[in-house]
Scaffold this active site. Structure first.
Site, short mmCIF file in Angstrom:
data_model
loop_
_atom_site.label_atom_id
_atom_site.label_comp_id
_atom_site.label_asym_id
_atom_site.label_seq_id
_atom_site.Cartn_x
_atom_site.Cartn_y
_atom_site.Cartn_z
N CYS A 71 5.40 0.08 7.61
CA CYS A 71 5.09 1.23 6.74
C CYS A 71 6.34 1.63 5.98
O CYS A 71 7.43 1.68 6.56
CB CYS A 71 4.60 2.40 7.60
SG CYS A 71 4.15 3.86 6.67
N LEU A 72 6.17 1.91 4.69
CA LEU A 72 7.33 2.31 3.87
C LEU A 72 7.99 3.58 4.41
O LEU A 72 9.18 3.79 4.21
CB LEU A 72 6.90 2.54 2.42
CG LEU A 72 6.38 1.32 1.64
CD1 LEU A 72 5.94 1.72 0.24
CD2 LEU A 72 7.43 0.22 1.59
N GLY A 120 0.83 -1.19 0.00
CA GLY A 120 0.00 0.00 0.00
C GLY A 120 0.86 1.24 0.00
O GLY A 120 2.03 1.19 0.43
N HIS A 129 -5.01 1.44 7.02
CA HIS A 129 -3.67 2.00 7.19
C HIS A 129 -3.43 3.14 6.19
O HIS A 129 -2.95 4.22 6.56
CB HIS A 129 -2.63 0.88 7.00
CG HIS A 129 -1.20 1.31 7.06
ND1 HIS A 129 -0.32 0.87 8.01
CD2 HIS A 129 -0.49 2.17 6.27
CE1 HIS A 129 0.87 1.43 7.82
NE2 HIS A 129 0.80 2.21 6.74
N GLU A 130 -3.80 2.90 4.91
CA GLU A 130 -3.57 3.92 3.88
C GLU A 130 -4.49 5.12 4.07
O GLU A 130 -4.08 6.27 3.87
CB GLU A 130 -3.72 3.33 2.48
CG GLU A 130 -2.72 2.23 2.13
CD GLU A 130 -1.27 2.55 2.47
OE1 GLU A 130 -0.87 3.73 2.37
OE2 GLU A 130 -0.54 1.63 2.87
N GLN A 162 2.97 10.17 1.18
CA GLN A 162 4.27 9.52 1.34
C GLN A 162 5.26 9.88 0.24
O GLN A 162 6.45 9.60 0.35
CB GLN A 162 4.11 8.00 1.38
CG GLN A 162 3.39 7.50 2.62
CD GLN A 162 3.26 6.00 2.63
OE1 GLN A 162 2.37 5.44 2.00
NE2 GLN A 162 4.16 5.31 3.31
N HIS A 174 -3.16 7.46 6.52
CA HIS A 174 -2.11 8.34 5.97
C HIS A 174 -2.73 9.65 5.44
O HIS A 174 -2.12 10.71 5.52
CB HIS A 174 -1.39 7.67 4.80
CG HIS A 174 -0.20 6.84 5.21
ND1 HIS A 174 0.91 7.37 5.83
CD2 HIS A 174 0.05 5.52 5.07
CE1 HIS A 174 1.79 6.40 6.05
NE2 HIS A 174 1.30 5.28 5.60
CO CO Z 1 2.19 3.41 5.70
#
Ligand code: CO
Length: 163
Positions: A88-89, A45, A130-131, A50, A134
């Protein structure tokens, strides 16, 4: 084009993302670039903040070829509760458990501007939440129940395989 991923702490990860008003060629390009960036980082995701784009745009692909490209997503129903591990990235080498709704319904617009609705449960529901977090400047570490050290991750996954 592949974007560099913004790493926490960074105030660009903490903003309320702006709703998309018009789907332009530029926005469609952003969707393609976000996807390319996500895949390049082995993510499941990614959200526009981000990569420094303050827009309500996010992608989730938990199962291969089952891609959700969401513009202005909104959770319209949720139920149940589940606890599972997330990463998370934007927060490298950090993992931990987060409590989330087990089943959700998300309404969003796709790249054609079509209004869509998806009912999801389990890990897909988790990734979608989660996304969408963000897009509200919320990171999974804000909701952490228990941090799992990276070296214990594999062991944890094995132990909780059938949860
Ligand atoms: Co994330």
């Amino acid at each position: 084009m592949r974007y560099p991923i913004i790493i926490t702490p960074d105030e660009r990860l903490r903003r309320q993302a702006k709703p998309v008003k018009v789907i332009t060629d530029e926005l469609v390009q952003l969707l393609d670039d976000l996807y390319e960036t996500m895949v390049a980082h082995d993510g499941i995701g990614i959200a526009a903040p981000q990569v420094g784009k303050n827009l309500q745009v996010a992608i989730v692909e938990v199962e291969e070829d089952d891609r959700f490209e969401m513009i202005n997503p909104e959770i319209i129903a949720s139920s149940g509760e589940s606890l599972d591990v997330e990463g998370c990235l934007s927060i490298p080498h950090t993992f931990g458990t987060v409590k989330r709704a087990d089943e959700i319904t998300v309404r969003y617009f796709d790249r054609e501007g079509e209004e869509m609705e998806v009912e999801a449960f389990g890990y897909l529901a988790r990734a979608l939440q989660h996304e969408i977090d963000h897009l509200n400047g919320v990171l999974f570490v804000d909701k952490l129940v228990e941090r799992i050290p990276e070296e214990d991750l594999e062991k944890y996954m094995e132990e909780h395989e059938n949860d």
